[in-house]
Design a protein around this motif. Structure first.
Motif, PDB file in Angstrom:
ATOM      1  N   ASN A 109      46.491 -76.474   6.819  1.00 18.86           N
ATOM      2  CA  ASN A 109      46.208 -75.108   7.274  1.00 18.86           C
ATOM      3  C   ASN A 109      46.322 -74.175   6.083  1.00 18.86           C
ATOM      4  O   ASN A 109      47.239 -74.303   5.270  1.00 18.86           O
ATOM      5  CB  ASN A 109      47.241 -74.640   8.316  1.00 18.86           C
ATOM      6  CG  ASN A 109      46.869 -75.063   9.704  1.00 18.86           C
ATOM      7  OD1 ASN A 109      45.718 -75.313  10.003  1.00 18.86           O
ATOM      8  ND2 ASN A 109      47.868 -75.151  10.553  1.00 18.86           N
ATOM      9  N   CYS A 110      45.412 -73.216   5.993  1.00 19.98           N
ATOM     10  CA  CYS A 110      45.524 -72.178   4.965  1.00 19.98           C
ATOM     11  C   CYS A 110      46.559 -71.164   5.442  1.00 19.98           C
ATOM     12  O   CYS A 110      46.463 -70.664   6.556  1.00 19.98           O
ATOM     13  CB  CYS A 110      44.181 -71.507   4.738  1.00 19.98           C
ATOM     14  SG  CYS A 110      42.978 -72.631   4.034  1.00 19.98           S
ATOM     15  N   ILE A 111      47.532 -70.876   4.593  1.00 22.03           N
ATOM     16  CA  ILE A 111      48.582 -69.932   4.989  1.00 22.03           C
ATOM     17  C   ILE A 111      48.415 -68.585   4.303  1.00 22.03           C
ATOM     18  O   ILE A 111      49.190 -67.674   4.556  1.00 22.03           O
ATOM     19  CB  ILE A 111      49.987 -70.507   4.727  1.00 22.03           C
ATOM     20  CG1 ILE A 111      50.180 -70.870   3.263  1.00 22.03           C
ATOM     21  CG2 ILE A 111      50.247 -71.707   5.619  1.00 22.03           C
ATOM     22  CD1 ILE A 111      51.585 -71.295   2.920  1.00 22.03           C
ATOM     23  N   THR A 112      47.422 -68.460   3.441  1.00 22.71           N
ATOM     24  CA  THR A 112      47.103 -67.185   2.810  1.00 22.71           C
ATOM     25  C   THR A 112      45.597 -66.965   2.891  1.00 22.71           C
ATOM     26  O   THR A 112      44.838 -67.885   3.163  1.00 22.71           O
ATOM     27  CB  THR A 112      47.488 -67.159   1.309  1.00 22.71           C
ATOM     28  OG1 THR A 112      46.653 -68.093   0.595  1.00 22.71           O
ATOM     29  CG2 THR A 112      48.943 -67.465   1.097  1.00 22.71           C
ATOM     30  N   LYS A 135      49.296 -75.617   3.651  1.00 22.19           N
ATOM     31  CA  LYS A 135      50.424 -76.479   4.028  1.00 22.19           C
ATOM     32  C   LYS A 135      49.880 -77.567   4.946  1.00 22.19           C
ATOM     33  O   LYS A 135      48.957 -77.323   5.731  1.00 22.19           O
ATOM     34  CB  LYS A 135      51.503 -75.684   4.760  1.00 22.19           C
ATOM     35  CG  LYS A 135      52.409 -74.905   3.850  1.00 22.19           C
ATOM     36  CD  LYS A 135      53.629 -74.411   4.586  1.00 22.19           C
ATOM     37  CE  LYS A 135      54.609 -73.776   3.623  1.00 22.19           C
ATOM     38  NZ  LYS A 135      55.809 -73.318   4.292  1.00 22.19           N
ATOM     39  N   PRO A 136      50.461 -78.766   4.880  1.00 25.35           N
ATOM     40  CA  PRO A 136      49.992 -79.851   5.750  1.00 25.35           C
ATOM     41  C   PRO A 136      50.308 -79.578   7.219  1.00 25.35           C
ATOM     42  O   PRO A 136      51.289 -78.920   7.551  1.00 25.35           O
ATOM     43  CB  PRO A 136      50.751 -81.077   5.248  1.00 25.35           C
ATOM     44  CG  PRO A 136      51.855 -80.567   4.409  1.00 25.35           C
ATOM     45  CD  PRO A 136      51.515 -79.184   3.983  1.00 25.35           C
ATOM     46  N   ILE A 137      49.439 -80.092   8.083  1.00 29.61           N
ATOM     47  CA  ILE A 137      49.629 -79.971   9.532  1.00 29.61           C
ATOM     48  C   ILE A 137      50.470 -81.163  10.002  1.00 29.61           C
ATOM     49  O   ILE A 137      50.119 -82.318   9.733  1.00 29.61           O
ATOM     50  CB  ILE A 137      48.282 -79.958  10.275  1.00 29.61           C
ATOM     51  CG1 ILE A 137      47.448 -78.767   9.824  1.00 29.61           C
ATOM     52  CG2 ILE A 137      48.488 -79.952  11.778  1.00 29.61           C
ATOM     53  CD1 ILE A 137      46.030 -78.787  10.360  1.00 29.61           C
ATOM     54  N   LYS A 138      51.567 -80.891  10.688  1.00 32.22           N
ATOM     55  CA  LYS A 138      52.419 -81.967  11.201  1.00 32.22           C
ATOM     56  C   LYS A 138      51.653 -82.773  12.262  1.00 32.22           C
ATOM     57  O   LYS A 138      51.004 -82.222  13.126  1.00 32.22           O
ATOM     58  CB  LYS A 138      53.690 -81.391  11.818  1.00 32.22           C
ATOM     59  CG  LYS A 138      54.604 -80.759  10.801  1.00 32.22           C
ATOM     60  CD  LYS A 138      55.842 -80.172  11.437  1.00 32.22           C
ATOM     61  CE  LYS A 138      56.690 -79.500  10.380  1.00 32.22           C
ATOM     62  NZ  LYS A 138      57.827 -78.796  10.924  1.00 32.22           N
ATOM     63  N   GLY A 139      51.762 -84.069  12.162  1.00 32.18           N
ATOM     64  CA  GLY A 139      51.135 -84.940  13.150  1.00 32.18           C
ATOM     65  C   GLY A 139      49.659 -85.180  12.911  1.00 32.18           C
ATOM     66  O   GLY A 139      49.000 -85.839  13.712  1.00 32.18           O
ATOM     67  N   ASN A 140      49.097 -84.650  11.828  1.00 33.82           N
ATOM     68  CA  ASN A 140      47.691 -84.853  11.524  1.00 33.82           C
ATOM     69  C   ASN A 140      47.563 -85.108  10.014  1.00 33.82           C
ATOM     70  O   ASN A 140      47.232 -84.204   9.258  1.00 33.82           O
ATOM     71  CB  ASN A 140      46.882 -83.617  11.939  1.00 33.82           C
ATOM     72  CG  ASN A 140      45.397 -83.872  11.940  1.00 33.82           C
ATOM     73  OD1 ASN A 140      44.945 -84.940  11.531  1.00 33.82           O
ATOM     74  ND2 ASN A 140      44.637 -82.898  12.386  1.00 33.82           N
TER      75      ASN A 140
END
Length: 87
Positions: free
Chosen positions: A76-79, A66-71
């Motif tokens: 970020n890997c969520i799995t 998922k994308p990192i907010k503000g960057n």
């Protein structure tokens, strides 16, 4: 549009299976990932160990991100590692 069955195997050996219509297998994989982890999720393919160029050619290995907010451009890997098979 063709109908695809997408199977996503997680690290804990559980399997999430869903059916999706799409122009190709990658579109079906994208829909399956978004259905399970939300509209911003995407599959990041590990090119070195995946088999074939498309999910129909063999197992695809990678992680869901998922994308990192503000960057912008960072994810970020969520799995952990997931395996995707399409038929």
């Amino acid at each position: 549009m063709a109908m695809f069955i997408v199977s996503i195997r997680l690290e804990n050996k559980s399997v999430v299976e869903s059916r999706h219509r799409g122009e190709d297998a990658w579109e079906a994989v994208d829909k399956a990932v978004k259905k399970r982890w939300g509209k911003n999720a995407s599959f990041f393919r590990d090119n070195s160990i995946s088999i074939g160029q498309s999910p129909l050619g063999g197992r695809q290995y990678g992680q869901v991100t998922k994308p990192i907010k503000g960057n912008p451009g960072a994810h970020n890997c969520i799995t952990g590692r997931v395996t995707i098979e399409v038929r």
